[in-house]
Design a protein around this motif. Structure first.
Motif, PDB file in Angstrom:
ATOM      1  N   GLU A 126       0.801  -1.230   0.000  1.00 51.93           N
ATOM      2  CA  GLU A 126       0.000   0.000   0.000  1.00 51.93           C
ATOM      3  C   GLU A 126       0.834   1.281   0.000  1.00 51.93           C
ATOM      4  O   GLU A 126       0.385   2.312  -0.492  1.00 51.93           O
ATOM      5  CB  GLU A 126      -0.898  -0.037   1.253  1.00 51.93           C
ATOM      6  CG  GLU A 126      -2.006   0.955   1.278  1.00 51.93           C
ATOM      7  CD  GLU A 126      -2.834   0.812   2.562  1.00 51.93           C
ATOM      8  OE1 GLU A 126      -3.263   1.838   3.066  1.00 51.93           O
ATOM      9  OE2 GLU A 126      -3.023  -0.325   3.037  1.00 51.93           O
ATOM     10  N   VAL A 127       2.026   1.220   0.555  1.00 58.27           N
ATOM     11  CA  VAL A 127       2.832   2.454   0.679  1.00 58.27           C
ATOM     12  C   VAL A 127       4.145   2.364  -0.092  1.00 58.27           C
ATOM     13  O   VAL A 127       4.981   3.268  -0.007  1.00 58.27           O
ATOM     14  CB  VAL A 127       3.133   2.776   2.170  1.00 58.27           C
ATOM     15  CG1 VAL A 127       1.852   3.140   2.899  1.00 58.27           C
ATOM     16  CG2 VAL A 127       3.846   1.617   2.863  1.00 58.27           C
ATOM     17  N   GLY A 128       4.331   1.300  -0.852  1.00 61.69           N
ATOM     18  CA  GLY A 128       5.597   1.139  -1.575  1.00 61.69           C
ATOM     19  C   GLY A 128       6.699   0.649  -0.656  1.00 61.69           C
ATOM     20  O   GLY A 128       6.489   0.417   0.536  1.00 61.69           O
ATOM     21  N   ALA A 129       7.867   0.506  -1.229  1.00 57.14           N
ATOM     22  CA  ALA A 129       9.010  -0.028  -0.476  1.00 57.14           C
ATOM     23  C   ALA A 129       9.644   1.071   0.376  1.00 57.14           C
ATOM     24  O   ALA A 129       9.689   2.223  -0.035  1.00 57.14           O
ATOM     25  CB  ALA A 129      10.034  -0.597  -1.449  1.00 57.14           C
ATOM     26  N   PRO A 130      10.154   0.721   1.541  1.00 59.64           N
ATOM     27  CA  PRO A 130      10.906   1.702   2.343  1.00 59.64           C
ATOM     28  C   PRO A 130      12.194   2.091   1.619  1.00 59.64           C
ATOM     29  O   PRO A 130      12.863   1.236   1.045  1.00 59.64           O
ATOM     30  CB  PRO A 130      11.226   0.939   3.633  1.00 59.64           C
ATOM     31  CG  PRO A 130      10.363  -0.270   3.627  1.00 59.64           C
ATOM     32  CD  PRO A 130      10.081  -0.583   2.191  1.00 59.64           C
ATOM     33  N   ARG A 131      12.502   3.361   1.646  1.00 60.08           N
ATOM     34  CA  ARG A 131      13.726   3.831   0.986  1.00 60.08           C
ATOM     35  C   ARG A 131      14.693   4.439   1.979  1.00 60.08           C
ATOM     36  O   ARG A 131      15.899   4.363   1.815  1.00 60.08           O
ATOM     37  CB  ARG A 131      13.391   4.885  -0.094  1.00 60.08           C
ATOM     38  CG  ARG A 131      12.348   4.473  -1.112  1.00 60.08           C
ATOM     39  CD  ARG A 131      12.622   3.126  -1.748  1.00 60.08           C
ATOM     40  NE  ARG A 131      13.920   3.062  -2.398  1.00 60.08           N
ATOM     41  CZ  ARG A 131      14.654   1.950  -2.516  1.00 60.08           C
ATOM     42  NH1 ARG A 131      14.214   0.810  -2.020  1.00 60.08           N
ATOM     43  NH2 ARG A 131      15.808   1.972  -3.111  1.00 60.08           N
ATOM     44  N   LEU A 132      14.158   5.131   2.989  1.00 57.87           N
ATOM     45  CA  LEU A 132      15.023   5.893   3.903  1.00 57.87           C
ATOM     46  C   LEU A 132      14.406   5.796   5.289  1.00 57.87           C
ATOM     47  O   LEU A 132      13.262   6.216   5.501  1.00 57.87           O
ATOM     48  CB  LEU A 132      15.050   7.343   3.403  1.00 57.87           C
ATOM     49  CG  LEU A 132      16.032   8.341   3.984  1.00 57.87           C
ATOM     50  CD1 LEU A 132      16.068   9.571   3.082  1.00 57.87           C
ATOM     51  CD2 LEU A 132      15.665   8.764   5.388  1.00 57.87           C
ATOM     52  N   MET A 133      15.160   5.223   6.201  1.00 56.21           N
ATOM     53  CA  MET A 133      14.643   5.065   7.567  1.00 56.21           C
ATOM     54  C   MET A 133      15.525   5.829   8.544  1.00 56.21           C
ATOM     55  O   MET A 133      16.743   5.866   8.382  1.00 56.21           O
ATOM     56  CB  MET A 133      14.607   3.587   7.937  1.00 56.21           C
ATOM     57  CG  MET A 133      13.549   2.820   7.145  1.00 56.21           C
ATOM     58  SD  MET A 133      13.724   1.032   7.333  1.00 56.21           S
ATOM     59  CE  MET A 133      15.059   0.738   6.171  1.00 56.21           C
ATOM     60  N   GLN A 297       5.594   5.704  -1.280  1.00 57.04           N
ATOM     61  CA  GLN A 297       4.349   6.485  -1.365  1.00 57.04           C
ATOM     62  C   GLN A 297       3.859   7.098  -0.061  1.00 57.04           C
ATOM     63  O   GLN A 297       2.810   7.763  -0.050  1.00 57.04           O
ATOM     64  CB  GLN A 297       3.222   5.631  -1.964  1.00 57.04           C
ATOM     65  CG  GLN A 297       3.299   5.526  -3.487  1.00 57.04           C
ATOM     66  CD  GLN A 297       3.691   4.139  -3.918  1.00 57.04           C
ATOM     67  OE1 GLN A 297       3.151   3.154  -3.424  1.00 57.04           O
ATOM     68  NE2 GLN A 297       4.644   4.034  -4.821  1.00 57.04           N
ATOM     69  N   ALA A 298       4.577   6.891   1.028  1.00 52.48           N
ATOM     70  CA  ALA A 298       4.146   7.501   2.296  1.00 52.48           C
ATOM     71  C   ALA A 298       5.282   7.427   3.306  1.00 52.48           C
ATOM     72  O   ALA A 298       6.161   6.571   3.211  1.00 52.48           O
ATOM     73  CB  ALA A 298       2.909   6.778   2.851  1.00 52.48           C
ATOM     74  N   ASP A 299       5.245   8.338   4.257  1.00 52.41           N
ATOM     75  CA  ASP A 299       6.147   8.252   5.402  1.00 52.41           C
ATOM     76  C   ASP A 299       5.398   7.591   6.550  1.00 52.41           C
ATOM     77  O   ASP A 299       4.253   7.965   6.856  1.00 52.41           O
ATOM     78  CB  ASP A 299       6.586   9.654   5.863  1.00 52.41           C
ATOM     79  CG  ASP A 299       7.561  10.306   4.894  1.00 52.41           C
ATOM     80  OD1 ASP A 299       8.063   9.621   3.982  1.00 52.41           O
ATOM     81  OD2 ASP A 299       7.819  11.520   5.058  1.00 52.41           O
ATOM     82  N   HIS A 310       1.713   9.115   6.849  1.00 52.12           N
ATOM     83  CA  HIS A 310       1.715  10.461   6.267  1.00 52.12           C
ATOM     84  C   HIS A 310       1.760  10.311   4.759  1.00 52.12           C
ATOM     85  O   HIS A 310       2.813  10.043   4.183  1.00 52.12           O
ATOM     86  CB  HIS A 310       2.924  11.258   6.766  1.00 52.12           C
ATOM     87  CG  HIS A 310       2.955  11.434   8.255  1.00 52.12           C
ATOM     88  ND1 HIS A 310       2.634  12.618   8.866  1.00 52.12           N
ATOM     89  CD2 HIS A 310       3.242  10.564   9.249  1.00 52.12           C
ATOM     90  CE1 HIS A 310       2.741  12.467  10.186  1.00 52.12           C
ATOM     91  NE2 HIS A 310       3.108  11.236  10.440  1.00 52.12           N
ATOM     92  N   GLY A 311       0.611  10.427   4.131  1.00 55.58           N
ATOM     93  CA  GLY A 311       0.526  10.258   2.683  1.00 55.58           C
ATOM     94  C   GLY A 311       0.603  11.584   1.950  1.00 55.58           C
ATOM     95  O   GLY A 311       0.883  12.628   2.551  1.00 55.58           O
TER      96      GLY A 311
END
Lengths: 382, 382
Positions: A126-133, A297-299, A310-311
């Protein structure tokens, strides 16, 4: 003492025996649970009523005890870190595999409800893959009462082994597990407690994602302010209090007094009220500081209630269901493994991979260079 | 438009001329300030009434314009980043040096009152040296109206040049300036805006300190929540609003409409109220996200009011004095340089060093390795 309330009140768990070298703990256990308590760990392993063992011993005993438990074909939940060296960790994984028992690592804060909820959300696509944590945690860890070995890095002391294991576990679980490299610094700023009290680490993942970890256990800034003053155990905290851990230690004459203070808080110590700890259903989730995962797509921001999403157009809180007992998620996972045969997410290979990251944090800081990793695994299960 | 209120109302500054290719800006300037306005930048440089020039042109024009201004022996305040390449930056530094003029970079958020207050506190020796710094900022930068070049990294577009320059400047100023290495990742997650919208960077310093920087301009999580909903310009923000920048852009048909929207907000655009911008003394400081600097004896957290000092026994807020005019610190520094002959903290060599870090962030992300730096300088002055 942190784990017993959940363990004692979990609906699928029965405490049938314990092992403890301290007679006072054994006496109390038998009184509390009407069950045998052993002075030797091997006796516990050989008790035919025992199906699984929760191993809450100091890090340096884990390897030998897991080997002994596996030999007796008991499933094992071992406290993090799995071990202090990769060789020990690998041998533990192999022993469990050969014996056909589950080896699971926990409690880890990656097992907190909000982290698991974020992982499910990510897995849903639903929010895509994590890129930056980003994960940061500022606590008073270094000033809680310690035994001497807990302040000696070579014996697994310091925040990298004990606290890094949580933070690394969280970002590995969200980020897919496969850390490629680590660049880090560590800080040992108090000569009276000569182990790492702080670190910062930059992790890259196999898919190009990255994570920044910051941890300080020096008891100054308190990042629970970012969790609305809910503490690590999900308890409400008084924001006006500051420096309590340091102040409590400052009154102690020496290391022996500090170890005695720590011992006075363990199970069976004199002066503790007898009987089972009462069941206090959690009001909030456990938490391990600020965690923000920017996905395609979201934080996602973890809170003590769940996941703030947070979309592009709106933000909303997805509440995570509270466990029925404190830290119930880890006991649920243990029961699912032992009773239902479903392999745990945080198995031995997972714990070894998290340990590898922790060791790489220490090595990168020591050698001033980026460290490549070789033992990373993706989390099992959905 | 962001800088004019402070410039127009600063007690030591008189606006005596301007240059702008747009006739509407020139007409308005002459009406507002009763002063000449030029179509050609060279004419401004040759005006004998001009002592110093504030250069707010797009990045790619900086090098040639600084050379021209230096030739005319005018002091220069140039917007960050100083330039887009190190060769350009080095030539600008050399031109200013040869001409005997001050070259200063700003506005940078390292010039915000709380950052300067933290630097003074560190310089006083009261809290020890900074060891571990964390800076994070989540904004809607990428969705503010842009010209096409601002979305093209090769022309200095993207968040690394425009926003990294602030964040790097802040940690360099607190950490002593001498960055040794950079390891970073960047994110370009929106194909419609194909430049870096996010980055994470791990910086090591010559003295062993480290800094973790995280930035996202994707308009999702908003880190102003950590600054009690005071915005970048020190204004109060409504926490309930979300996604406004994206929503405003979504209604535009194409890049030309977006550029036109941006142009409509520039000085002299039709429909703007005539006359000098009113002086509104700031209520809070400017800010650039969450900044925590762990020093040997205390953690410093920057707020929109000053510096929270989290010590061993207590925490307290050290308020930073508010400037008399918006972003007054940068104008004060310019006046101190031009009128009093005191070299600015953020001079050309400083700006070049910050640019080097930004370029290293891009290079590290591109090449997947740690980048060593060679042009770092300590901040001038106390």
């Amino acid at each position: 003492m942190l784990m017993l309330p959940g363990l004692a009140h979990h609906p699928r768990i029965q405490l049938v025996a314990c092992a403890d070298p301290r007679p006072e703990a054994r006496i109390r256990f038998t009184a509390d649970f009407d069950a045998p308590s052993y002075a030797e760990f091997g006796e516990l392993c050989d008790d035919p009523n025992v199906e699984a063992i929760y191993l809450a011993t100091p890090h340096q005993f884990h390897a030998a005890q897991v080997a002994r438990a596996a030999e007796a074909r008991k499933h094992i939940l071992v406290e993090k870190p799995l071990a202090v060296t990769l060789a020990e960790a690998a041998s533990m994984v192999e022993r469990a595999r050969a014996a056909g028992v589950h080896l699971m690592v926990g409690h880890s804060h990656a097992q907190d409800g909000p982290v698991l909820a974020a992982r499910r959300l990510i897995a849903s696509g639903e929010v895509g893959a994590p890129r930056l944590m980003t994960a940061l945690n500022y606590t008073d860890f270094l000033y809680r009462p310690r035994r001497a070995e807990e302040l000696d890095t070579s014996q697994g002391g310091g925040v990298v082994f004990s606290q890094g294991a949580h933070q690394v576990d969280v970002v590995r679980l969200l980020g897919g597990g496969l850390v490629r490299s680590v660049r880090a610094m560590t800080g040992a700023w108090d000569p009276a407690r000569p182990t790492e009290g702080a670190y910062a680490a930059f992790l890259t993942f196999a898919d190009g994602a990255a994570a920044s970890l910051t941890y300080s256990g020096y008891g100054r800034f308190d990042s629970d302010v970012f969790l609305d003053w809910v503490g690590e155990m999900g308890q409400r905290k008084d924001p006006g209090r500051h420096g309590l851990a340091r102040a409590a230690l400052a009154g102690l004459p020496d290391a022996a007094a500090e170890a005695a203070l720590k011992a006075s808080r363990t199970y069976g110590a004199p002066g503790q009220p007898p009987g089972l700890p009462p069941l206090e259903p959690p009001e909030f989730h456990n938490q391990f500081g600020l965690v923000i995962a920017s996905c395609e797509q979201a934080d996602l921001r973890l809170t003590a209630q769940g996941v703030e999403v947070h979309g592009d157009a709106a933000r909303r809180l997805r509440k995570a269901p509270l466990p029925a007992v404190p830290r119930g998620e880890v006991w649920d996972a243990l029961c699912t493994a032992v009773l239902d045969g479903i392999p745990p997410l945080q198995d031995g290979a997972w714990g070894m991979a998290t340990l590898e990251v922790c060791l790489a944090i220490l090595q990168s800081a020591r050698e001033g260079r980026e460290i490549a990793l070789h033992h990373q695994v993706a989390p099992k299960g959905p």
